[in-house]
Design a protein around this motif. Structure first.
Motif, PDB file in Angstrom:
ATOM      1  N   MET A   1      -9.002  -1.159  -6.239  1.00 38.29           N
ATOM      2  CA  MET A   1      -9.267  -0.310  -5.112  1.00 38.29           C
ATOM      3  C   MET A   1      -8.080  -0.663  -3.924  1.00 38.29           C
ATOM      4  SD  MET A   1     -11.811   1.704  -3.881  1.00 38.29           S
ATOM      5  CE  MET A   1     -12.781   1.550  -5.255  1.00 38.29           C
ATOM      6  N   LYS A   2      -7.709   0.241  -3.240  1.00 42.89           N
ATOM      7  CA  LYS A   2      -6.846   0.167  -2.165  1.00 42.89           C
ATOM      8  C   LYS A   2      -7.465  -0.196  -0.705  1.00 42.89           C
ATOM      9  CE  LYS A   2      -4.172   4.231  -3.753  1.00 42.89           C
ATOM     10  NZ  LYS A   2      -3.853   5.456  -3.854  1.00 42.89           N
ATOM     11  N   LYS A   3      -6.504  -0.651   0.021  1.00 46.97           N
ATOM     12  CA  LYS A   3      -7.160  -1.318   1.348  1.00 46.97           C
ATOM     13  C   LYS A   3      -6.392  -0.486   2.394  1.00 46.97           C
ATOM     14  CE  LYS A   3      -5.988  -5.451   3.869  1.00 46.97           C
ATOM     15  NZ  LYS A   3      -5.442  -6.672   3.911  1.00 46.97           N
ATOM     16  N   LEU A   4      -7.429  -0.238   3.372  1.00 51.53           N
ATOM     17  CA  LEU A   4      -7.127   0.794   4.486  1.00 51.53           C
ATOM     18  C   LEU A   4      -7.121  -0.172   5.726  1.00 51.53           C
ATOM     19  CD1 LEU A   4      -6.811   3.863   5.675  1.00 51.53           C
ATOM     20  CD2 LEU A   4      -9.242   3.228   6.335  1.00 51.53           C
ATOM     21  N   THR A   5      -5.986  -0.361   6.483  1.00 52.37           N
ATOM     22  CA  THR A   5      -5.935  -0.904   7.656  1.00 52.37           C
ATOM     23  C   THR A   5      -5.417  -0.303   8.951  1.00 52.37           C
ATOM     24  OG1 THR A   5      -5.285  -2.800   6.557  1.00 52.37           O
ATOM     25  CG2 THR A   5      -4.981  -2.908   8.788  1.00 52.37           C
ATOM     26  N   ILE A   6      -6.288  -0.167  10.015  1.00 46.77           N
ATOM     27  CA  ILE A   6      -5.969   0.651  11.244  1.00 46.77           C
ATOM     28  C   ILE A   6      -5.555  -0.436  12.445  1.00 46.77           C
ATOM     29  CG2 ILE A   6      -6.712   2.364  12.813  1.00 46.77           C
ATOM     30  CD1 ILE A   6      -8.598   3.530  10.791  1.00 46.77           C
ATOM     31  N   VAL A  41     -14.896  -0.683  -0.593  1.00 52.02           N
ATOM     32  CA  VAL A  41     -13.431  -0.357  -0.259  1.00 52.02           C
ATOM     33  C   VAL A  41     -13.180  -1.188   0.738  1.00 52.02           C
ATOM     34  CG1 VAL A  41     -11.707   1.283   0.694  1.00 52.02           C
ATOM     35  CG2 VAL A  41     -13.596   2.188  -0.994  1.00 52.02           C
ATOM     36  N   LYS A  42     -12.029  -1.781   0.834  1.00 50.80           N
ATOM     37  CA  LYS A  42     -11.455  -2.816   1.859  1.00 50.80           C
ATOM     38  C   LYS A  42     -10.918  -2.123   3.128  1.00 50.80           C
ATOM     39  CE  LYS A  42     -10.284  -7.004   3.443  1.00 50.80           C
ATOM     40  NZ  LYS A  42     -11.271  -7.867   4.040  1.00 50.80           N
ATOM     41  N   ALA A  43     -11.611  -1.892   4.282  1.00 48.96           N
ATOM     42  CA  ALA A  43     -11.005  -1.462   5.465  1.00 48.96           C
ATOM     43  C   ALA A  43     -11.184  -2.016   6.591  1.00 48.96           C
ATOM     44  CB  ALA A  43     -12.018  -0.016   5.533  1.00 48.96           C
ATOM     45  N   GLU A  44     -10.196  -2.444   7.474  1.00 53.14           N
ATOM     46  CA  GLU A  44     -10.038  -3.282   8.347  1.00 53.14           C
ATOM     47  C   GLU A  44      -9.425  -2.410   9.664  1.00 53.14           C
ATOM     48  OE1 GLU A  44      -8.709  -7.637   6.707  1.00 53.14           O
ATOM     49  OE2 GLU A  44      -7.331  -5.924   6.686  1.00 53.14           O
ATOM     50  N   ARG A  45     -10.150  -2.961  10.777  1.00 56.09           N
ATOM     51  CA  ARG A  45      -9.394  -2.322  11.977  1.00 56.09           C
ATOM     52  C   ARG A  45      -9.070  -3.622  13.027  1.00 56.09           C
ATOM     53  NH1 ARG A  45     -14.012   1.009  14.886  1.00 56.09           N
ATOM     54  NH2 ARG A  45     -12.346   1.262  16.250  1.00 56.09           N
ATOM     55  N   THR A  77      -2.192   2.040   7.692  1.00 59.13           N
ATOM     56  CA  THR A  77      -1.737   1.527   6.442  1.00 59.13           C
ATOM     57  C   THR A  77      -2.656   1.518   5.546  1.00 59.13           C
ATOM     58  OG1 THR A  77      -2.130  -0.890   6.752  1.00 59.13           O
ATOM     59  CG2 THR A  77       0.050  -0.304   7.725  1.00 59.13           C
ATOM     60  N   VAL A  78      -2.025   1.632   4.272  1.00 57.38           N
ATOM     61  CA  VAL A  78      -2.758   1.614   2.844  1.00 57.38           C
ATOM     62  C   VAL A  78      -2.027   0.613   1.933  1.00 57.38           C
ATOM     63  CG1 VAL A  78      -3.677   2.672   0.820  1.00 57.38           C
ATOM     64  CG2 VAL A  78      -3.759   4.020   3.074  1.00 57.38           C
ATOM     65  N   ASP A  79      -2.537  -0.518   1.629  1.00 55.85           N
ATOM     66  CA  ASP A  79      -2.107  -1.383   0.736  1.00 55.85           C
ATOM     67  C   ASP A  79      -0.774  -1.960   1.301  1.00 55.85           C
ATOM     68  OD1 ASP A  79      -4.216  -1.433  -1.064  1.00 55.85           O
ATOM     69  OD2 ASP A  79      -3.219  -0.158  -2.277  1.00 55.85           O
ATOM     70  N   ASN A  80      -0.655  -2.190   2.773  1.00 57.44           N
ATOM     71  CA  ASN A  80       0.421  -2.420   3.738  1.00 57.44           C
ATOM     72  C   ASN A  80       1.513  -1.763   3.953  1.00 57.44           C
ATOM     73  OD1 ASN A  80      -0.902  -5.014   4.616  1.00 57.44           O
ATOM     74  ND2 ASN A  80      -0.342  -5.804   2.453  1.00 57.44           N
TER      75      ASN A  80
END
Length: 130
Positions: A1-6, A41-45, A77-80
């Motif tokens: 699963m992909k990782k979303l970071t804002i 889903v890994k999601a971070e802010r 970013t998605v997966d950095n």
């Protein structure tokens, strides 16, 4: 699963959902991130006030901010890998970036007239972030 970071501008609290006037875009993003996490889903802010080290740790984010300043925020970013600058991704963009169904976002659309945007009219929620 992909990782979303804002990566977000400085805010008074981690979500920016405090004070008497709630920013509807921050409410949408907060809801989407929470829904993504509930669906595995890994999601971070990260915002500059609460997590400045995260901006330094990500070399691409750090470089862009040095070149263009804080006006470039928010960055996503998605997966950095950088996928969006200067604004929050729409629900449709998030679905595409992560290859997830709309149901993972717990929202019908990014239409500001949608009922999602009418659920909160302000307040600190007793968290003392104001």
């Amino acid at each position: 699963m992909k990782k979303l970071t804002i990566y977000e501008p400085a805010m008074c609290c981690p979500t920016g959902l405090c004070g008497v006037g709630i920013d509807k875009e921050l409410l949408r993003i907060s809801t989407v991130v929470s829904s993504l996490e509930k669906n595995g889903v890994k999601a971070e802010r990260f915002n500059l006030t609460n997590s400045p080290q995260e901006f330094i740790k990500n070399q691409e984010v750090n470089q862009l901010m040095m070149e263009k300043g804080i006006e470039i925020l928010p960055l996503t970013t998605v997966d950095n890998k950088l996928v969006k600058t200067g604004g929050y991704p729409t629900n449709e963009e998030i679905m595409k970036f992560l290859d997830v169904p709309l149901s993972f976002l717990n929202a019908k659309s990014t239409d500001k007239n949608d009922s999602l945007f009418k659920t909160i009219d302000g307040g600190c929620g007793g968290e003392g972030c104001c």
